[in-house]
Design a protein around this motif. Structure first.
Motif, short mmCIF file in Angstrom:
data_model
loop_
_atom_site.label_atom_id
_atom_site.label_comp_id
_atom_site.label_asym_id
_atom_site.label_seq_id
_atom_site.Cartn_x
_atom_site.Cartn_y
_atom_site.Cartn_z
N ASN A 1 0.04 2.14 0.88
CA ASN A 1 -1.13 3.02 0.95
C ASN A 1 -1.79 2.89 2.31
N PRO A 2 -1.10 3.25 3.38
CA PRO A 2 -1.69 3.02 4.70
C PRO A 2 -2.98 3.78 4.93
N GLU A 3 -3.27 4.79 4.10
CA GLU A 3 -4.46 5.61 4.33
C GLU A 3 -5.70 5.03 3.67
N VAL A 4 -5.51 3.99 2.86
CA VAL A 4 -6.63 3.45 2.10
C VAL A 4 -7.56 2.63 2.97
N SER A 5 -8.87 2.80 2.75
CA SER A 5 -9.87 2.01 3.46
C SER A 5 -10.64 1.19 2.43
N PRO A 6 -11.07 -0.02 2.82
CA PRO A 6 -11.80 -0.84 1.83
C PRO A 6 -13.27 -0.48 1.72
N THR A 7 -13.78 0.41 2.59
CA THR A 7 -15.22 0.66 2.58
C THR A 7 -15.76 1.24 1.28
N PRO A 8 -15.00 2.04 0.53
CA PRO A 8 -15.58 2.51 -0.74
C PRO A 8 -15.96 1.39 -1.70
N GLU A 9 -15.34 0.23 -1.51
CA GLU A 9 -15.67 -0.89 -2.40
C GLU A 9 -16.94 -1.59 -1.96
N PRO B 1 -6.90 -5.38 0.25
CA PRO B 1 -6.04 -6.41 -0.34
C PRO B 1 -4.72 -5.84 -0.80
N GLY B 2 -3.79 -6.73 -1.07
CA GLY B 2 -2.51 -6.30 -1.63
C GLY B 2 -1.38 -6.55 -0.67
N THR B 3 -0.17 -6.36 -1.19
CA THR B 3 1.03 -6.58 -0.37
C THR B 3 1.56 -5.24 0.11
N GLY B 4 2.68 -5.29 0.80
CA GLY B 4 3.23 -4.06 1.35
C GLY B 4 2.36 -3.57 2.50
N VAL B 5 2.02 -2.28 2.48
CA VAL B 5 1.07 -1.75 3.46
C VAL B 5 -0.15 -1.30 2.68
N PRO B 6 -1.10 -2.21 2.44
CA PRO B 6 -2.18 -1.90 1.50
C PRO B 6 -3.26 -0.99 2.06
N GLY B 7 -3.28 -0.76 3.36
CA GLY B 7 -4.30 0.13 3.90
C GLY B 7 -4.77 -0.37 5.25
N HIS B 8 -5.90 0.20 5.71
CA HIS B 8 -6.41 -0.26 6.99
C HIS B 8 -7.77 -0.92 6.84
N ALA B 9 -8.03 -1.83 7.76
CA ALA B 9 -9.26 -2.61 7.70
C ALA B 9 -10.39 -1.85 8.38
N ALA C 1 -10.08 0.01 11.81
CA ALA C 1 -10.01 -1.10 12.75
C ALA C 1 -8.55 -1.48 13.02
N TYR C 2 -7.83 -1.73 11.97
CA TYR C 2 -6.40 -2.01 12.12
C TYR C 2 -5.68 -1.72 10.82
N LEU C 3 -4.40 -1.45 10.94
CA LEU C 3 -3.56 -1.22 9.77
C LEU C 3 -3.00 -2.56 9.34
N LYS C 4 -3.11 -2.86 8.08
CA LYS C 4 -2.59 -4.15 7.63
C LYS C 4 -1.19 -3.99 7.05
N VAL C 5 -0.31 -4.86 7.49
CA VAL C 5 1.06 -4.87 6.96
C VAL C 5 1.34 -6.28 6.46
N TYR C 6 1.73 -6.34 5.22
CA TYR C 6 2.07 -7.63 4.63
C TYR C 6 3.59 -7.75 4.69
N PHE C 7 4.06 -8.66 5.52
CA PHE C 7 5.51 -8.71 5.75
C PHE C 7 6.09 -10.08 5.38
N ARG C 8 7.16 -10.05 4.60
CA ARG C 8 7.87 -11.27 4.25
C ARG C 8 9.37 -11.03 4.47
N ALA C 9 10.09 -12.13 4.66
CA ALA C 9 11.53 -12.02 4.91
C ALA C 9 12.25 -11.65 3.61
N PRO D 1 -0.91 11.95 5.35
CA PRO D 1 -1.83 10.80 5.43
C PRO D 1 -1.13 9.45 5.36
N LYS D 2 0.06 9.43 4.74
CA LYS D 2 0.79 8.16 4.66
C LYS D 2 1.48 7.85 5.99
N VAL D 3 1.73 8.86 6.77
CA VAL D 3 2.45 8.68 8.03
C VAL D 3 1.47 8.51 9.19
#
Lengths: 476, 413
Positions: free
Chosen positions: B97-105, B129-137, B156-164, B228-230
């Motif tokens: 959900n790269p388009e999601v922002s935490p501000t509504p919370e 919060p969340g894994t994958g691409v949970p949104g932007h800060a 501010a920045y796009l968050k990417v949760y990355f694991r091997a 919006p996802k791209v």
């Protein structure tokens, strides 16, 4: 001679006539194409220039090639991770990185047919999840293992590198064929029978269809694809069996359908070694496995320390694996994957030759994993995976000093947290600055005298920076 | 001399006592940790309209400008906590959900904000919060009556949760493939636009701008709006949006490099400082790229041993930029944050790097290092006044200024 020239000139004339006719029409595009090609070639050359060859050489070691020959004081030269030459008079390029193995032994990297945990916490998708920094991989490299099977995938222990880890997938097909499950056994036999008949019909059809094109291809429905690929020699059949009766049945099945079985366990193999040898079997054994003889039976049975030796003598290719395939620090020490060469040493204790024991942890498991074209021995054209030890690889006292994987030094004992302090190697043993004969050696000051003992010269090029700390001179 | 004249020029406008709500004010302190250009003793900071107008040693202050003279104080930029979930509920899930922002919370009345502000934290980076691409800060100031009051920068920045693992790698590869597809779409649209334009203006010569052309809506090419996802990834590629990649071990880093391939874009790393983290294996690799690393001020152990390592120091030495975050995402650890960083300095990290790690570097992660994070002319007046050295455990917060306004502390002229 003359007639030949005449004929040639004639044909040339004919050709040029032809050309003269055709040339104007396509001259320009062909020229353009040539231009493009030249440019491409130039780009290729540039790329080649940019990517320099990586040379690596292990000098002056006693090289145990794994295929039989032992070359004393020889050189192994690697180019881009592949062995370029093994021998005494090898020209080493000046830009090559070198490793002085004087006084040390060089063996092919060991191959563990089964392993667990060496590639990190992966879910089986090794290419995308291997952890090349994990400690177990380092520990395995420290015990000499450079290739290992896990989940039926042959993997290279490429420390600090995630590229090219997977060598081959699914080369072994595990089958069940045991007397304890008569129904399953019968079904397995039928599967082989059907596949064999299908293959025979198919070959027959291939022969005959040249004359008769209307002939129908035999139906492949109902033919077990795994069994079919076993009979076609594309994969190896693997059985878990240790009972004499089971082993005999497997040997019969293999002989009847003409494939080479891989037998895991094979504890009572020594009692039926001839039959297994005739069936061309491979045995994956743990020499320290123990099993009681069934006392109510008259025939031979139970485990034997001579198992590997007897099987080998009968023509069975023996592969050795410890009883625990992970890195195990609990239980009885020395039975986990880190003791692969020690386990092979127990086969030697039972009479297996040194050479066969070395093969049992190198080229034979490489064959079983289907990667013997790349690893398992030190030969030109194979991957430069080798280990350098201070003694016999199967001796409990020997320690791996260096491990090289694809022409890169990935383990140096003197630099490793867990190993550097264990019997640190004297710097002189690795790179003697100058050899002294006995007479000169006596001139060094004796203990108790005021003068400090002469320190090892530190100017040598091949010298490792991490010298072990020397004991302070004792006060008289 | 120029400074003096500017100050004099400003002087007539100002009269009366200290206005605590953002008027022109001069603050004299014993020492200023500018972060960007070293400490200044006997510093004078002139603040007006929420910005630092001037800073220097012993600057003369024109008569009429209210002066706060506290020679026992040390001032530093307000702390920037760029990776926090303070004051919001958590949720999780592996999603894209790269388009999601935490501000509504966001709940501006949450008491945590006041507490961290009083501890000197003047900017927060609230991540989804969340894994994958949970949104932007989003970057926030921890004070405001409404959400809009608090938000400094929504993206501010796009968050990417990355694991091997193959799932993570696929997520990243697919995201970039979609960017490529979008680029193709733009290219095609551009070609079509060019073609249309040419056929329209076939009689007119190119380059001859006629007045009626300007009225044409299609005068300039407008690329199609990305999905919006791209879009966030396109923004990252174009340098409009930062990216923060969360990893926990060296292997994650190796696979991250493999997943992004030859692509060039800016990103920072979020390194979760677990007790036995093996990141020291790739210090050089990360250092030579000069990446920003968001990490806790924490001493870690070599796996399987009790050998301690100061990774912040090792990475800083190798060339990486360290942005600290509090050890735990709690108010207490925001309060103890300076002390924890002080411990890392005690273990070998350079003091300057530590101060940057509390202010300018986290501001950089949020993409706000041009606006705040150091004591420089023109930057936002987010100031933290302390009783002594910022990294000493006995130092207290004396006052906090947010956007030129004192929000904490007893301030008298």
């Amino acid at each position: 001679m003359k007639s030949w020239i005449d004929r040639r000139s004639l044909s040339f004339l004919a050709f040029s006539a032809c050309m003269g006719f055709a040339l104007p029409s396509f001259a320009s595009p062909s020229a353009a194409q040539e231009g493009e090609k030249k440019e491409e070639a130039k780009a290729d050359d540039k790329k080649k220039e940019e990517k320099k060859d990586e040379w690596f050489a292990v000098l002056n070691g006693d090289v145990f090639t794994g295929t039989g020959a032992v070359l004393r004081g020889a050189t192994v030269l690697s180019k881009n991770g592949v062995i370029e030459a093994v021998g005494h008079e090898v020209e080493v390029p000046t830009e090559a990185k070198t490793l002085d193995a004087t006084g040390l032994r060089v063996y092919p990297g060991l191959v563990a047919i089964n392993s667990a945990g060496l590639f990190g916490a992966t879910g089986g998708d090794f290419a995308d999840s291997v952890d090349p920094y994990n400690q177990r991989m380092t520990l395995a490299l420290a015990s000499g293992i450079t290739t290992a099977g896990q989940s039926n995938v042959a993997l290279k222990l490429k420390r600090r590198d995630i590229k090219g880890v997977v060598l081959r997938e699914r080369y072994l097909a595990t089958l069940s064929f045991t007397n304890s499950n008569p129904q399953g056994k019968r079904e397995m036999f039928e599967r082989f029978d059907r596949a064999a008949r299908y293959l025979r019909d198919y070959r027959d059809w291939e022969e005959k269809k040249r004359d008769n094109k209307d002939l129908k291809e035999p139906a492949a429905s109902g033919v077990d694809s795994t069994v079919r690929s076993i009979l076609e020699g594309r994969v190896l059949a693997r059985f878990n069996a240790s009972n004499r009766e089971d082993l005999l049945e497997i040997a019969r099945l293999a002989q009847r359908f003409g494939f080479r079985p891989v037998i895991d366990g094979c504890i009572e193999g020594w009692t039926v070694a001839d039959e297994l040898g005739r069936a061309g079997a491979y045995a994956v054994i743990t020499p320290r496995d123990r099993r009681d003889k069934e006392e109510q039976l008259v025939r031979d049975g139970g485990s034997s320390i001579e198992n590997a030796a007897i099987l080998h003598r009968s023509g069975v290719q023996v592969c050795v694996i410890p009883s625990t395939t992970g890195v195990d620090l609990g239980g009885i020490a020395g039975r986990d994957i880190l003791h692969l060469p020690i386990e092979a040493g127990f086969a030697v204790r039972g009479g297996l030759t040194d050479q066969a024991a070395l093969e049992a942890i190198t080229i034979v498991p490489a064959r079983l994993l289907g990667v013997s074209h790349r690893v398992g021995s030190l030969e030109k054209g194979k991957d430069c995976d080798l280990i350098v030890l201070d003694g016999d690889v199967m001796h409990y006292q020997s320690l791996v000093q260096f491990t090289v994987v694809e022409g890169k030094l990935v383990y140096d004992k003197s630099q490793e947290l867990f190993y550097a302090h264990i019997r640190p190697r004297p710097s002189t043993q690795l790179a003697p600055e100058e050899r002294k004969d006995k007479g000169e050696a006596e001139e060094t000051p004796k203990e108790g005298s005021e003068a400090k003992p002469e320190e090892a010269p530190k100017e040598g090029d091949g010298e490792k920076p991490a010298d072990p700390p020397k004991d302070p001179p004792k006060d008289g | 001399m120029t400074i003096l004249t500017t100050l004099l020029a400003l002087a007539p406008v100002l009269t009366g006592p200290v206005d605590p709500s953002g008027g022109l004010v001069a603050i004299k302190v014993g020492r200023a940790e500018t972060v960007s250009h070293g400490p200044i003793d006997h510093a004078v900071i002139l603040v007006d309209n929420g910005k630092i107008v001037e800073i220097g040693a012993d600057l003369p202050v024109a008569r009429g400008i209210p002066v706060i003279d506290r020679p026992e104080w040390v001032v530093m930029p307000g702390l920037v906590s760029c990776y926090t979930r303070l004051g919001v509920e958590s949720r999780a899930g592996q999603e894209f959900n790269p388009e999601v922002s935490p501000t509504p919370e966001l709940n501006p009345r949450h008491p945590d904000y006041k507490e961290v502000l009083e501890a000197g934290v003047t900017t927060l980076g609230l991540y989804p919060p969340g894994t994958g691409v949970p949104g932007h800060a989003s970057a926030l100031r921890p004070k405001g009556k409404t959400v809009a009051d608090m938000v400094v920068d929504e993206d501010a920045y796009l968050k990417v949760y990355f694991r091997a693992n193959s799932a993570s790698k696929k997520l990243v590869r697919d995201a970039w493939t979609k960017v490529d597809e979008y680029d193709d779409k733009v290219k095609k649209a551009k070609e079509k636009w060019d073609k249309d334009n040419k056929s329209k203006g076939s009689d007119k010569k190119e380059g001859e701008a006629k007045p009626d052309d300007k009225k044409d809506d299609k005068k300039t090419f407008v690329p199609p709006e990305p999905d919006p996802k791209v879009k966030p990834f396109v923004q990252v590629r174009d340098g409009e949006l930062g990216m923060l990649v969360s990893i926990t071990q060296s292997a994650d880093w190796a696979h991250w490099l493999d997943a992004i391939g030859e692509r060039k874009f800016d990103y920072a790393l979020r390194v979760v400082m677990t007790r036995e983290i093996d990141m020291y294996e790739v210090t050089e690799e990360i250092g030579k790229r000069g990446l920003r690393m968001v990490m806790e001020p924490q001493i870690t152990l070599v796996p399987g041993t009790m050998r301690q390592r100061n990774l912040a120091m090792e990475f800083a030495k190798a060339g990486a930029k360290i942005a600290f975050k509090p050890r735990n995402d709690t108010v207490q650890d925001h309060v103890a944050w300076r002390r924890h960083v002080g411990e890392i300095v005690g273990a070998g990290l350079e003091r300057e790097a530590a101060l940057r790690g509390l202010t300018l570097e986290p501001a950089g992660v949020l993409g706000l290092d041009k606006q705040l994070g150091s004591l420089d002319k023109g930057k936002t007046a987010n100031l933290l006044f302390l009783s002594g050295d910022p990294l000493e455990p006995t130092t207290n917060v004396e006052a906090v200024m947010l956007d030129g306004e004192f929000v904490f502390g007893e301030v008298k002229e």
